[in-house]
Design a protein around this motif. Structure first.
Motif, mmCIF file in Angstrom:
data_model
loop_
_atom_site.group_PDB
_atom_site.id
_atom_site.type_symbol
_atom_site.label_atom_id
_atom_site.label_comp_id
_atom_site.label_asym_id
_atom_site.label_seq_id
_atom_site.Cartn_x
_atom_site.Cartn_y
_atom_site.Cartn_z
ATOM 1 N N UNK A 108 92.691 47.923 104.100
ATOM 2 C CA UNK A 108 91.290 48.290 104.312
ATOM 3 C C UNK A 108 91.032 48.547 105.796
ATOM 4 N N UNK A 109 91.513 47.636 106.633
ATOM 5 C CA UNK A 109 91.277 47.782 108.071
ATOM 6 C C UNK A 109 91.918 49.057 108.622
ATOM 7 N N UNK A 110 93.175 49.318 108.235
ATOM 8 C CA UNK A 110 93.867 50.473 108.805
ATOM 9 C C UNK A 110 93.197 51.779 108.381
ATOM 10 N N UNK A 111 92.689 51.833 107.148
ATOM 11 C CA UNK A 111 91.958 53.028 106.727
ATOM 12 C C UNK A 111 90.677 53.186 107.532
ATOM 13 N N UNK A 112 90.022 52.046 107.726
ATOM 14 C CA UNK A 112 88.784 52.070 108.488
ATOM 15 C C UNK A 112 89.027 52.604 109.894
ATOM 16 N N UNK A 113 90.121 52.123 110.516
ATOM 17 C CA UNK A 113 90.441 52.572 111.871
ATOM 18 C C UNK A 113 90.640 54.080 111.880
ATOM 19 N N UNK A 114 91.387 54.567 110.884
ATOM 20 C CA UNK A 114 91.664 55.999 110.829
ATOM 21 C C UNK A 114 90.367 56.794 110.633
ATOM 22 N N UNK A 115 89.511 56.299 109.759
ATOM 23 C CA UNK A 115 88.255 57.008 109.513
ATOM 24 C C UNK A 115 87.374 57.053 110.748
ATOM 25 N N UNK A 116 87.237 55.889 111.393
ATOM 26 C CA UNK A 116 86.321 55.818 112.529
ATOM 27 C C UNK A 116 86.822 56.675 113.688
ATOM 28 N N UNK A 117 88.136 56.712 113.890
ATOM 29 C CA UNK A 117 88.666 57.469 115.013
ATOM 30 C C UNK A 117 89.091 58.870 114.590
ATOM 31 N N UNK A 118 88.710 59.282 113.375
ATOM 32 C CA UNK A 118 89.073 60.595 112.833
ATOM 33 C C UNK A 118 90.578 60.853 112.923
ATOM 34 N N UNK A 119 91.361 59.797 112.795
ATOM 35 C CA UNK A 119 92.811 59.984 112.756
ATOM 36 C C UNK A 119 93.507 59.878 114.102
ATOM 37 N N UNK A 120 92.740 59.613 115.162
ATOM 38 C CA UNK A 120 93.343 59.473 116.498
ATOM 39 C C UNK A 120 94.274 58.263 116.524
ATOM 40 N N UNK A 121 93.799 57.134 116.003
ATOM 41 C CA UNK A 121 94.657 55.957 115.882
ATOM 42 C C UNK A 121 95.176 55.946 114.439
ATOM 43 N N UNK A 122 96.438 56.240 114.294
ATOM 44 C CA UNK A 122 96.984 56.447 112.953
ATOM 45 C C UNK A 122 97.293 55.140 112.231
ATOM 46 N N UNK A 123 97.078 55.154 110.922
ATOM 47 C CA UNK A 123 97.295 53.975 110.078
ATOM 48 C C UNK A 123 98.680 53.390 110.262
ATOM 49 N N UNK A 124 99.689 54.280 110.164
ATOM 50 C CA UNK A 124 101.065 53.783 110.165
ATOM 51 C C UNK A 124 101.415 53.063 111.453
ATOM 52 N N UNK A 125 100.884 53.577 112.556
ATOM 53 C CA UNK A 125 101.187 52.953 113.843
ATOM 54 C C UNK A 125 100.566 51.554 113.895
#
Lengths: 217, 494
Positions: B353-370
């Motif tokens: 949930x958190x990693x998706x949230x990060x990706x959404x908020x940063x429009x993919x700048x901070x990538x989930x996998x990383x």
């Protein structure tokens, strides 16, 4: 600094599945496109059963790229081939002709051959995250009525940092402003001055002609 | 590709590594019995399906619910209203958290009833409620997160010095327990809902994280205070022995009923809050309302299956592996701990949930996998260090925690502020149901086999480490992002 004929530019918009946006952009960059902007989006499918179960959503990414017509067509063909666009649910691509493209040192505003006055134009400004408000302020001071901000990420030719072998694309904001083409020049000049768009990596502006509008006053 | 299939694919690849490792271990003679392996496979299947459905439910139920409530709160524009809602939400989310209930029962048994489980539950929930309200105030008033956290951890440091040593571990553990699988997605969505209304997009992005971390400190502070006032010294009794069944299917059925009950109770406050908000403030149209309701049903089904799989399939394997490797293979125990830590956190619900949230908020700048990878490495080190603590007797928990938190607070002053929130939230997120069962069972297994190791003392405190280590690794990632981005800016000028 060379001036290019306005008919030369096209905007390529690809809608691809989630997490494929960066790959799409990489392919395009290998084929001469200088940069692009990616937005996250949702797509839906029409299927009654899936709709009932609330499963009809899927995550998508929208990739926007601007280049000369020949380059864009070549890039679109390659992307479509490598991403299997011909198969169902793999993605779509469309191109939209642009009237102007500003913000890279290779291309500049071209006044010649402007279309007849009185038609509307869509001005897209792509800047670093946090600057969209400034863009709208600058546009308003030149007569624009308002603007729409879209969160995005993107990278130009200078921006290719990599962490753990994955490209990082800095955060961007796209500002969409619809205006009468009698004031587009004033608006873009104001934005260019306020955000130093003409310096490398300070953002880009592209303008597409609009046929019909509704809801604008 | 529909949403469920998408989730299934994501979860499948997250569960795969741990399945491979356990299967490989099975082929080493003396590690696992056939029954344990069979149960593990059934458990892994339950976890995969359950987690997929759960994440779907979070996407269409919990997340929209949280952001609607958050937006409604900030739209009201009344600080008092925000504070009251914060207190109510915090209290009920925390008191319904299954992990916290288990922890408080354990604490009651090891203190020989001196601390009643209901009292602990109450105290922690009040702490969480107060900190949630303070967290909202912080967002409304634009008070910087890193300074807020510095103050909060400063208070914790002072209290920890005064409090009886046993309470230090319990307090940090309870912080891990409050930020469970349901609380995290809801709190994250609340934050996004509140911060989305800020006009300055950079500020709104930074504020999208950090509330989970603030809530965690609430639990720590309240338990430490309780320890100081109750003045209890020494822990007695022993940790519950895990009952080992020889059947394959029966434990699952038994566990299923139990998990269903727990999940239902945990979801109840959210559902009630939703209906009350819907009637009074939200007034969503029927379609949006039924969508969130369906999402809550998915969440219930998913969470139940997930918990069933973890408790019946994974826990026994964790203990067995721990006992086997603790018996004379101590260096290997540290390595296996590192490996298990890395792969286990991938299966943690809130991490997705958190990693998706990060990706959404940063429009993919901070990538989930990383982020996933960085988090996993952090948890790996945390588990390895915990095993070292089991093996090396003089090593105390605070020998890790004190320098660890000093480093994380110090780093928070230098890294991009977006990463401060992400890093401290990850701490709460990493210590979810998977870690608290599987990894804890592994560590207890090691402790049982090592002469002189105290199962009880070593069991408490492990979650505290798992919650701390990812903060540091993610802050380092933030530093890396900063360096990379600065370099490119420099090139611009040229």
């Amino acid at each position: 600094m060379r001036t290019v004929r306005k008919v030369g530019f096209e905007l390529l918009v690809c809608v691809v599945n989630a997490e494929q946006g960066s790959k799409t952009l990489q392919i395009a960059k290998h084929h001469g496109v200088r940069g692009g902007t990616i937005c996250m989006a949702r797509g839906t499918m029409s299927n009654k059963m899936l709709e009932f179960l609330e499963l009809n959503d899927s995550r998508k990414e929208v990739v926007m790229m601007v280049a000369e017509r020949e380059i864009i067509i070549d890039a679109m063909q390659t992307i479509a081939h490598e991403m299997h666009f011909t198969k169902a649910h793999h993605g779509i691509g469309i191109t939209i002709p642009l009237s102007h493209f500003l913000g890279t040192k290779h291309y500049n505003y071209d006044d010649g051959g402007a279309p007849e006055m009185g038609t509307m134009e869509a001005i897209f400004t792509v800047v670093d995250r946090g600057l969209a408000e400034d863009v709208i302020e600058a546009a308003k001071s030149a007569g624009a009525r308002g603007g729409t901000i879209i969160n995005a990420r993107g990278s130009g030719i200078h921006e290719d940092s990599v962490i753990f072998a994955m490209p990082i694309e800095p955060e961007k904001e796209i500002v969409l402003i619809i205006a009468n083409n009698s004031i587009t020049k004033a608006i873009t000049d104001s934005i260019r001055a306020a955000l130093h768009i003409d310096k490398p990596n300070h953002g880009i502006i592209f303008i597409a002609p609009v046929n019909e509008t509704i809801g604008l006053r | 590709m529909n949403l469920l299939f998408e989730k299934f694919k994501e979860v499948f690849y997250s569960i795969l590594p741990i399945t491979v490792i356990v299967t490989v271990m099975y082929f080493i003679p003396g590690t696992l019995t056939n029954i344990q392996l069979a149960r593990f496979f059934i458990g892994a299947a339950c976890v995969t399906i359950g987690l997929s459905i759960f994440l779907l439910g979070v996407d269409i139920g919990i997340t929209p619910l949280g952001s609607h409530v958050g937006t409604a709160m900030s739209k009201s524009n009344k600080l008092l209203f925000v504070i009251i809602i914060g207190l109510i939400l915090g209290f009920f989310i925390s008191i319904a958290e299954p992990d916290l209930q288990i922890l408080s029962q354990q604490v009651e048994s090891v203190t020989a009833g001196a601390i009643k489980s209901s009292a602990l539950l109450m105290i922690v929930s009040i702490g969480v409620a107060i900190m949630l309200a303070l967290g909202f105030i912080r967002m409304v008033l634009n008070f910087p997160l890193y300074i807020f956290l510095t103050v909060a951890y400063g208070v914790i440091l002072i209290l920890a010095v005064i409090a009886p040593p046993e309470f230090r571990a319990i307090s940090f553990d309870s912080s891990g327990a409050t930020t469970g699988a349901l609380a995290v997605p809801f709190i994250l969505a609340l934050t996004v809902g509140v911060s989305a209304l800020k006009k300055d997009s950079k500020a709104s992005e930074k504020d999208s994280f950090g509330l989970v971390a603030i809530v965690s400190t609430g639990a720590i502070i309240s338990v430490l205070l309780m320890g100081i006032f109750k003045n209890i010294t020494g822990l007695y009794g022993s940790a519950d022995a895990l009952e080992e069944s020889n059947q394959i299917i029966a434990p699952f059925l038994h566990q299923f009923i139990e998990s269903l009950e727990e999940s239902f109770i945990a979801l109840l406050p959210l559902t009630v809050i939703f209906i009350v908000f819907q009637l009074i403030i939200l007034k969503l149209n029927r379609r949006a309302f039924s969508r969130i309701m369906k999402g809550l049903i998915y969440t219930l089904i998913g969470l139940t299956l997930f918990m069933t799989g973890v408790n019946s399939g994974f826990m026994g394997v964790g203990t067995a592996l721990g006992e086997w490797i603790g018996d004379g293979r101590q260096i290997w125990a540290v390595l296996l701990g590192l490996l298990l830590g890395i792969v286990t956190v991938l299966a943690e619900p809130a991490v997705h949930v958190l990693t998706h949230q990060i990706e959404n908020v940063t429009a993919g700048y901070v990538k989930r996998n990383i982020v996933m990878l960085t988090l996993a490495v952090g948890v790996g080190f945390a588990v390895a260090l915990s095993i070292v603590r089991v093996l090396v007797e003089p090593l105390q928990l605070w020998h890790y925690l004190l320098p660890g938190y000093i480093i994380s607070i110090a780093l928070s002053f230098f890294i991009p502020k977006l990463f401060v929130g992400i890093a401290f939230d990850s701490g709460g997120v990493a210590s979810g149901p998977m870690t608290t069962t599987f990894i804890l069972a592994f560590a207890q297994g090691v402790a049982k086999s090592v002469p002189g190791a105290d199962v009880l003392r070593d069991a408490f405190g492990m979650i505290a480490l798992v919650a701390m280590a990812p903060i540091i690794t993610l802050e380092l990632l933030g530093l890396l992002y900063k360096i990379k981005t600065r370099k490119h800016n420099h090139e611009d000028g040229a």
